[in-house]
Design a protein around this motif. Structure first.
Motif, PDB file in Angstrom:
ATOM      1  N   TYR A 255      64.829 105.336  44.782  1.00  0.00           N
ATOM      2  CA  TYR A 255      64.657 105.925  46.120  1.00  0.00           C
ATOM      3  C   TYR A 255      65.979 106.037  46.882  1.00  0.00           C
ATOM      4  O   TYR A 255      66.160 106.907  47.715  1.00  0.00           O
TER       5      TYR A 255
ATOM      6  N   GLY B 224      62.902 101.931  58.768  1.00  0.00           N
ATOM      7  CA  GLY B 224      62.756 100.787  57.867  1.00  0.00           C
ATOM      8  C   GLY B 224      61.380 100.154  57.957  1.00  0.00           C
ATOM      9  O   GLY B 224      61.238  98.930  57.807  1.00  0.00           O
TER      10      GLY B 224
ATOM     11  N   VAL C  24      73.757 106.395  57.284  1.00  0.00           N
ATOM     12  CA  VAL C  24      74.184 106.716  55.915  1.00  0.00           C
ATOM     13  C   VAL C  24      74.034 108.198  55.634  1.00  0.00           C
ATOM     14  O   VAL C  24      73.212 108.882  56.245  1.00  0.00           O
TER      15      VAL C  24
ATOM     16  N   PRO D 120      65.615 113.317  49.469  1.00  0.00           N
ATOM     17  CA  PRO D 120      64.992 111.991  49.511  1.00  0.00           C
ATOM     18  C   PRO D 120      63.747 111.938  48.638  1.00  0.00           C
ATOM     19  O   PRO D 120      63.039 112.935  48.474  1.00  0.00           O
TER      20      PRO D 120
ATOM     21  N   LEU E  71      57.436 109.790  49.880  1.00  0.00           N
ATOM     22  CA  LEU E  71      56.979 108.493  50.380  1.00  0.00           C
ATOM     23  C   LEU E  71      56.276 107.671  49.307  1.00  0.00           C
ATOM     24  O   LEU E  71      56.510 106.466  49.160  1.00  0.00           O
ATOM     25  N   SER E  72      55.439 108.339  48.539  1.00  0.00           N
ATOM     26  CA  SER E  72      54.659 107.646  47.519  1.00  0.00           C
ATOM     27  C   SER E  72      55.569 107.015  46.448  1.00  0.00           C
ATOM     28  O   SER E  72      55.363 105.859  46.037  1.00  0.00           O
TER      29      SER E  72
ATOM     30  N   THR F 142      58.808 106.250  46.814  1.00  0.00           N
ATOM     31  CA  THR F 142      59.583 105.182  47.446  1.00  0.00           C
ATOM     32  C   THR F 142      58.742 103.912  47.555  1.00  0.00           C
ATOM     33  O   THR F 142      59.200 102.817  47.202  1.00  0.00           O
TER      34      THR F 142
ATOM     35  N   VAL G 138      59.571 100.341  45.798  1.00  0.00           N
ATOM     36  CA  VAL G 138      59.872  99.160  46.631  1.00  0.00           C
ATOM     37  C   VAL G 138      58.812  98.069  46.413  1.00  0.00           C
ATOM     38  O   VAL G 138      59.143  96.906  46.131  1.00  0.00           O
TER      39      VAL G 138
ATOM     40  N   ASN H 119      47.953 111.781  48.238  1.00  0.00           N
ATOM     41  CA  ASN H 119      49.262 111.502  48.833  1.00  0.00           C
ATOM     42  C   ASN H 119      49.962 112.773  49.305  1.00  0.00           C
ATOM     43  O   ASN H 119      50.830 112.716  50.166  1.00  0.00           O
TER      44      ASN H 119
ATOM     45  N   GLU I  63      61.770 120.347  57.197  1.00  0.00           N
ATOM     46  CA  GLU I  63      61.009 119.156  56.814  1.00  0.00           C
ATOM     47  C   GLU I  63      60.205 118.630  57.993  1.00  0.00           C
ATOM     48  O   GLU I  63      60.657 118.686  59.140  1.00  0.00           O
TER      49      GLU I  63
ATOM     50  N   ASP J  40      59.066 112.989  57.526  1.00  0.00           N
ATOM     51  CA  ASP J  40      59.794 112.915  56.262  1.00  0.00           C
ATOM     52  C   ASP J  40      61.265 112.541  56.467  1.00  0.00           C
ATOM     53  O   ASP J  40      61.955 112.254  55.514  1.00  0.00           O
TER      54      ASP J  40
ATOM     55  N   VAL K 118      62.339 110.108  58.372  1.00  0.00           N
ATOM     56  CA  VAL K 118      62.491 108.687  58.664  1.00  0.00           C
ATOM     57  C   VAL K 118      62.857 107.936  57.388  1.00  0.00           C
ATOM     58  O   VAL K 118      62.294 108.196  56.330  1.00  0.00           O
ATOM     59  N   ASN K 119      63.797 107.021  57.536  1.00  0.00           N
ATOM     60  CA  ASN K 119      64.135 106.164  56.399  1.00  0.00           C
ATOM     61  C   ASN K 119      63.131 105.010  56.388  1.00  0.00           C
ATOM     62  O   ASN K 119      63.112 104.195  57.295  1.00  0.00           O
ATOM     63  N   HIS K 120      62.314 104.947  55.372  1.00  0.00           N
ATOM     64  CA  HIS K 120      61.233 103.951  55.352  1.00  0.00           C
ATOM     65  C   HIS K 120      61.691 102.576  54.879  1.00  0.00           C
ATOM     66  O   HIS K 120      61.004 101.597  55.115  1.00  0.00           O
ATOM     67  N   VAL K 121      62.819 102.514  54.161  1.00  0.00           N
ATOM     68  CA  VAL K 121      63.201 101.224  53.559  1.00  0.00           C
ATOM     69  C   VAL K 121      64.254 100.519  54.413  1.00  0.00           C
ATOM     70  O   VAL K 121      65.175 101.134  54.872  1.00  0.00           O
TER      71      VAL K 121
END
Lengths: 429, 232
Positions: A103, A169, A246, A252, A255-256, A258, A262, B148, B223, B227, B229-232
């Motif tokens: 990811y 995050g 960054v 990217p 979502l699924s 990533t 994780v 999804n 987008e 989409d 947003v940084n999720h991690v």
């Protein structure tokens, strides 16, 4: 180091080994991981040099570059700024040997980190800092914060703490950190971050760990290193590195994917440390080095209606799949939530904690292909994120941290549920 | 004359006795074989059921795609069902072997032809099992992927994939059993041709604008906010 299979890469790997062996011992090693980061790596190298010069360690430090086969001249930029023997370039497995892009967009990250840590170990470094080259704003003070706590204060592991908006995050805030904290007892708030600092003692421990070749290593290695530090007899701290901006590496991951990477990395590690985490009770605070700045910009927006709709669709269509891992009372709760009007859509912390634990259990005691299981978590995560983001609308950093603290307490309280499921898997069905 | 009658009777009696004497060992052997068959079948059934229970087959049956076994019988578990299959397979094979021991022409030919057909039957069974597993796996993957991607008709897509794989599997199995080959080929041609033709008509006439809008959105629309947003 893993080779690419070609003669040229084998020769390069041999040259790299000779480079490390012939180099003079170093007090500090700064490892740079990169992949097509030509636009940002120059500023990062300047920041590293400035940090080392300010601390008076420029002569006793080495820069180790682990580049994942960049094609945009990333290596050339670094070579133009630092020359051997201060610069050591690593060769390791390139894109073609990887099945799926992680990811974070840096292929072969586990191999890169292993190479950096091995080089630091061979050079006899007292401290090793790993910095990601895709930082848009590189501050020498931040680089210094990854090394100084190790050299001056005797810490073994420095975990970064970036100031992030409430919506950013969310996977770390909602899954990784709460599970990490509840299971391993250390309050490292961003354990999966791609930058860290470590001591020479921890280096040896890391290199003896068996996880380098494991499945999910490319995506989960940063988290596993934090877990290894938290589970061992090591002093850990957090370093406030400011806001992290960054430069994205390519498109990217969805979502699924990533989430599957994780959560898969988190659950896989949990399975290997069962004896350890079942004995841990509560959690301990970790010292913070540096000052957390206030956030100046607005956070990114989220399509809350879309997230709720995703949850409802999942609740309607994936219920049969969820019944394989979730107990009936959870399914009933989810159905009630699905029927609730949008303004009353709230995801209870304890319910979320038990769901994550159920999925962790399902991952470790496979009831269906793991990829299916992990991907079926996506609508549930969307539902939780919608609830969390709605609650955090307009909230600052402190409020968001407070809310995450509440969530973590729910995960700690429900840990006994996970232990029960582990010990008596059939009882709770 | 009485002497002649007596001789003929004696000859007939001795012939019958000879025939019975020749046939009787075969009957005895086939009886023994039948008894042995039932004993072996029962033993093997018990062993198979115990072994499957030992490896928690019933619990894993669903995840492996063998839920269909439980559907066949509402009362028996998958391991018991497999035990029964093993039992009856051995009984049928044992009976066929015992028929050959009687040295009768027709039953022997029947047994031989069944034995010749057996590899095809086993291969077809294997195709069915693999097909059922593949259908279940693919249907679930499509369902999760479609949900999804927020596709409202995810279930329909998943069912379509499942039945497509199952139909292809059954057709392959029947082809392997040499049952209705030409009809099967024809039916398949008509069915798939029909589906493709209907889909082409539906897209070309009924959903032309909708498809155009979707492609245009894909090409032009930036987008979605969530989409970025940084999720991690």
């Amino acid at each position: 180091m893993a080779s690419t299979g070609s003669n040229s890469s084998v020769r390069a790997a041999e040259a790299e080994a000779a480079q490390v062996e012939n180099a003079a011992p170093a007090e500090v090693v700064v490892g740079l991981t990169s992949h097509n980061d030509a636009a940002t790596i120059g500023a990062v190298v300047h920041a590293v040099q400035a940090a080392l010069e300010t601390a008076g360690r420029a002569d006793t430090a080495r820069l180790v570059l682990a580049d994942a086969g960049s094609s945009d001249g990333t290596r050339e930029v670094v070579r133009g700024l630092v020359a051997p023997p201060r610069l050591i370039e690593l060769e390791y497995a390139r894109g073609a040997t990887f099945r799926e892009m992680p990811y974070h967009g840096a292929p072969g990250r586990a191999t890169a980190l292993r190479g950096i840590l091995e080089a630091a170990h061979q050079l006899g470094a007292r401290a090793c800092a790993v910095v990601d080259a895709n930082r848009q704003a590189a501050d020498p003070a931040c680089i210094d914060l990854l090394m100084t706590p190790v050299l001056r204060d005797g810490f073994d592991y420095v975990s970064p703490y970036y100031a992030r908006h409430a919506n950013e995050g969310a996977m770390t805030k909602g899954i990784v950190y709460p599970v990490f904290r509840a299971l391993y007892g250390a309050r490292l708030r961003q354990p999966a971050a791609s930058e860290f600092g470590c001591s020479g003692r921890l280096l040896s421990h890391y290199l003896a760990e068996p996880f380098w070749e494991a499945e999910h290593a490319a995506a989960g290695i940063d988290l596993w290193l934090a877990v290894a530090a938290a589970c061992g007899d090591f002093l850990t701290c957090e370093a406030a590195l400011g806001a992290r901006e960054v430069s994205p590496r390519g498109a990217p991951a969805d979502l699924s994917t990533t989430l599957a990477q994780v959560a898969g990395a988190l659950f896989a590690d949990l399975d290997t440390r069962v004896d350890g985490w079942q004995r841990v009770r509560g959690s301990v605070e970790v010292p913070m080095v540096g000052t957390v700045p206030a956030l100046e910009t607005d956070g990114p927006s989220l399509n809350l209606d879309g997230l709720v709709e995703s949850f409802r669709l999942g609740s309607r269509e994936l219920r049969d799949i969820w019944t394989w891992v979730l107990p009936p009372r959870t399914i009933v709760e989810l159905r009630k939530m699905s029927d609730a009007p949008p303004d009353r859509f709230v995801f209870d912390d304890r319910l979320w904690a038990t769901i994550i634990y159920d999925f962790a259990f399902g991952y470790c005691h496979p009831v269906m292909p793991r990829d299916h299981l992990l991907r079926s978590l996506t609508p549930l995560y969307s539902g939780w994120l919608a609830s969390f983001a709605r609650e955090m609308r307009g909230a600052g950093l402190a409020q968001a941290d407070e809310r995450v603290e509440q969530l973590c307490l729910a995960f700690e309280a429900e840990k006994r549920y996970l232990i029960s499921r582990w010990r008596w898997p059939e009882r709770l069905r | 004359m009485w002497e002649q009658v007596d001789r003929v009777l004696r000859q007939a009696t001795s012939q019958i006795v000879d025939h019975v004497a020749n046939f009787l060992p075969g009957v005895l052997v086939s009886l023994v074989l039948v008894l042995l068959t039932f004993a072996v079948a029962m033993l093997l059934r018990t062993a198979v059921v115990r072994m499957l229970r030992g490896i928690e087959f019933d619990r894993r049956a669903g995840q492996l795609g063998f839920a269909v076994l439980a559907d066949w019988s509402s009362t028996a578990s998958p391991s018991v069902t497999i035990g029964r299959i093993v039992y009856w397979t051995i009984v049928v094979l044992g009976l066929l072997v015992s028929l050959t021991a009687l040295n009768a022409t027709i039953p022997s030919q029947l047994a031989l032809s069944v034995f010749e057909y057996l590899p095809h039957l086993l291969a077809a069974l294997m195709i069915l099992v693999v097909g059922a597993i593949a259908a279940r796996f693919l249907a679930r993957a499509v369902l999760i992927g479609a949900v999804n991607m927020r596709i409202q008709s995810s279930r329909l897509l998943s069912l379509f994939v499942k039945w497509l794989v199952l139909i292809v599997t059954v057709a392959m199995a029947l082809d392997h059993l040499r049952i209705g080959r030409s009809i099967l080929l024809l039916a398949f041609g008509i069915l798939f041709g029909g589906i493709v033709f209907a889909a082409a008509l539906a897209v070309g006439l009924g959903a032309k604008d909708a498809v155009g809008r979707v492609i245009e959105q894909r090409l032009r629309e930036p987008e979605r906010p969530d989409d970025t947003v940084n999720h991690v």
